[in-house]
Design an enzyme around this catalytic site. Sequence first.
Site, short mmCIF file in Angstrom:
data_model
loop_
_atom_site.label_atom_id
_atom_site.label_comp_id
_atom_site.label_asym_id
_atom_site.label_seq_id
_atom_site.Cartn_x
_atom_site.Cartn_y
_atom_site.Cartn_z
N CYS A 171 -28.09 37.98 3.84
CA CYS A 171 -28.80 36.73 3.57
C CYS A 171 -29.29 36.14 4.89
O CYS A 171 -28.54 36.05 5.86
CB CYS A 171 -27.85 35.75 2.88
SG CYS A 171 -28.57 34.14 2.49
N CYS A 172 -30.58 35.78 4.93
CA CYS A 172 -31.09 35.00 6.06
C CYS A 172 -31.74 33.74 5.49
O CYS A 172 -31.44 33.34 4.37
CB CYS A 172 -32.05 35.82 6.93
SG CYS A 172 -33.60 36.29 6.14
N ALA A 173 -32.60 33.10 6.24
CA ALA A 173 -33.12 31.81 5.78
C ALA A 173 -33.98 31.94 4.53
O ALA A 173 -33.80 31.21 3.55
CB ALA A 173 -33.91 31.14 6.90
N TYR A 183 -31.25 32.13 1.89
CA TYR A 183 -30.44 30.93 1.65
C TYR A 183 -31.24 29.84 0.96
O TYR A 183 -30.71 29.12 0.10
CB TYR A 183 -29.88 30.42 2.99
CG TYR A 183 -29.27 29.04 2.89
CD1 TYR A 183 -28.02 28.85 2.30
CD2 TYR A 183 -29.96 27.91 3.35
CE1 TYR A 183 -27.47 27.58 2.20
CE2 TYR A 183 -29.41 26.64 3.25
CZ TYR A 183 -28.17 26.48 2.67
OH TYR A 183 -27.62 25.22 2.55
#
Length: 364
Positions: A96-98, A125
């Site tokens: 998971c990243c932004a 996210y």
Amino acid sequence: MQDRQKAQDYRALLLADTPLIDVRAPIEFEQGAMPGAINLPLMMGDERAAVGTCYKRQGADAALALGHRLVCGDIRQQRLEAWKAAYQRFPNGYLCCARGGQRSHIVQRWLKETGIDCPLIEGGYKALRQTAIQATWQLAQKPILLIGGCTGSGKTQLVRQQPNGVDLEGLARHRGSSFGRTLKPQLSQASFENKLAVELLKINARQTLKRWVLEDEGRTIGANHLPECLRERMAQAPIAVVEDPFALRLERLREEYFIRMHHDFTHAYGDEAGWQAYSEYLHHGLFAIRRRLGLQRFAELTDTLDRALAEQLSSGSTDGHMAWLVPLLNEYYDPMYRYQLEKKAANIVFRGPWQDVANWLKAQ
């Protein structure tokens, strides 16, 4: 992995406590994260800042090249080993990243080069966060019943016993009053809201839910504030008020604030440092309301607190604390809560001792 990479049901991912390997920078993670996520950044804060500056000045290709120069060699290998270990520990996990962009795709590609096929969260996210916000709004539309009562009435215990009860103070890691902090630091506002959303989703999924049972809280619980959509619904909700004898309330508060907190501090920090932390905790709670007490009354109660601590340290007795707790309840906490309750008198649907309220709830 193919099935896990299809169009994602974000609510299902949250309900399942899906492990998240969050590769955002620590500052992003601290500002808001999902429950159970672990932070293993692709770039640390200074590296991310440098890449961001490069992107603004020179464009995407230059920024990407700088990122690869910053995260290479031993640094790249160390971070890769950490991601591999996390995936081996959580084989059902997701990256998971932004926003589900470059960072999670880069880590996914590097892991694939080592033989690990790890899916990622599409939308990152931000997508999970939006799902949490929408879930809270939707679930807050269900009927709500509040449990009210003066400090020490056992409201939180009553809420916890209900299958449809939501322990807002437990989620906030704070008990609401100036003495409400626990040994666990409070989460960021976004992380608190995310945790609340997941809790609402889980309780709703376990049963046919007629209504929520919540403690009658103010806008804030320590440093966290309740989502406005929930707060608005609570302001209109019916209230069942616990009215226990003053002596019983004192015993609950003795157990919670003097016996248990002393135990928790000494268990965490050892006898000497734990005692110091416990003493500072009580002093800080009193200091936080000094202006409302008036400086003279604050000084008097502080002297009484010091004597009570000396007695507890020498004999183990917590009786001395009653000499400052009783006036604090009579002069500050009880009048404040009763004033607030009077403004919501039309919402009160039941009053009685703790057990009577428990029986009434069971009959509903």
